[in-house]
Design a protein around this motif. Structure first.
Motif, mmCIF file in Angstrom:
data_model
loop_
_atom_site.group_PDB
_atom_site.id
_atom_site.type_symbol
_atom_site.label_atom_id
_atom_site.label_comp_id
_atom_site.label_asym_id
_atom_site.label_seq_id
_atom_site.Cartn_x
_atom_site.Cartn_y
_atom_site.Cartn_z
ATOM 1 N N TYR A 78 0.811 -1.222 0.000
ATOM 2 C CA TYR A 78 0.000 0.000 0.000
ATOM 3 C C TYR A 78 0.845 1.274 0.000
ATOM 4 N N TYR A 79 2.122 1.136 -0.289
ATOM 5 C CA TYR A 79 3.017 2.295 -0.366
ATOM 6 C C TYR A 79 2.782 3.013 -1.692
ATOM 7 N N PRO A 80 2.477 4.322 -1.670
ATOM 8 C CA PRO A 80 2.260 5.048 -2.934
ATOM 9 C C PRO A 80 3.598 5.431 -3.585
ATOM 10 N N LEU A 81 3.715 5.161 -4.865
ATOM 11 C CA LEU A 81 4.933 5.516 -5.608
ATOM 12 C C LEU A 81 4.887 6.989 -6.003
ATOM 13 N N GLU A 82 6.054 7.623 -5.968
ATOM 14 C CA GLU A 82 6.124 9.034 -6.348
ATOM 15 C C GLU A 82 7.570 9.386 -6.661
ATOM 16 N N PHE A 83 7.809 9.897 -7.884
ATOM 17 C CA PHE A 83 9.158 10.278 -8.298
ATOM 18 C C PHE A 83 9.047 11.399 -9.327
ATOM 19 N N LYS A 84 9.901 12.417 -9.161
ATOM 20 C CA LYS A 84 9.898 13.541 -10.100
ATOM 21 C C LYS A 84 11.333 14.033 -10.231
#
Length: 199
Positions: free
Chosen positions: A68-74
């Motif tokens: 349930y860990y949300p992915l996020e990369f920018k």
């Protein structure tokens, strides 16, 4: 009978049992201008024949994520408004890859090829369905963890994040690819039309 006629008759007698040489029909092959994809396919085939793998994505070690860990990369330089729009699922998905039931090694190959082909076709927004891994015995999101590791290692990827519920939620990721030089030039050309610089 004239001398010319005698010469013709003599010539025909001498050549009576001579057969013409058979000439093989030749087809001229014209090579059309090769597209970037055709060149890439040939490069890929050549490296596979030589046993060299161009795919630099590592499949050895990964920090396992919670399902349930949300992915996020920018990447630096990606505008906040662009990233917000990506997170809201507002970009049309121009390509989709489903990794369900794949081994890590198979997924590594598929993700690499998917991103490279997407960039070659000038696609901007893709989706990768990796699953949450919530059905695994260890309750760890293996493929999701590797996708989170692999995508930042590909220069074509500008940003990615977990998808909206209607597109797979925490079991999928939106991926934003960078613009190709051709697309950047098209944008510059479009913006410069009708503009003049005051002297």
């Amino acid at each position: 009978m004239s001398d010319d006629q005698k010469d013709d008759d003599l010539f025909l007698q001498e050549m009576g049992d001579v057969k013409p040489i058979k000439v093989e029909k030749k087809v001229s092959l014209k090579r059309s201008g090769d597209s970037e994809l055709a060149k890439e396919a040939r490069r890929k085939a050549a490296t596979q024949e030589s046993g060299k793998d161009e795919n630099h994505l590592a499949s050895d070690f990964v920090d396992l994520l919670d399902p349930y860990y949300p992915l996020e990369f920018k990447r630096p330089g990606v505008q906040n408004g662009v990233f917000k729009k990506l997170k809201q699922g507002k970009y049309p998905q121009e390509g989709r890859l489903d990794l369900h039931r794949m081994t890590v090694e198979k997924a590594r190959t598929e993700v690499y090829n998917f991103i490279k082909e997407g960039a070659a076709y000038d696609l901007r927004s893709l989706i990768i369905v990796h699953g949450k891994g919530s059905h695994s015995k260890k309750d760890e999101a293996l493929l999701k963890s590797y996708v989170n590791k692999w995508l930042p290692d590909m220069d074509e990827v500008q940003a990615f994040c977990s998808a909206r519920p209607q597109h797979g939620g925490l079991g999928a990721a939106y991926v934003l690819l960078g613009k190709s030089e051709r697309k950047k030039q098209e944008n510059r050309d479009r913006l410069s039309r009708g503009r003049t610089i005051a002297g």
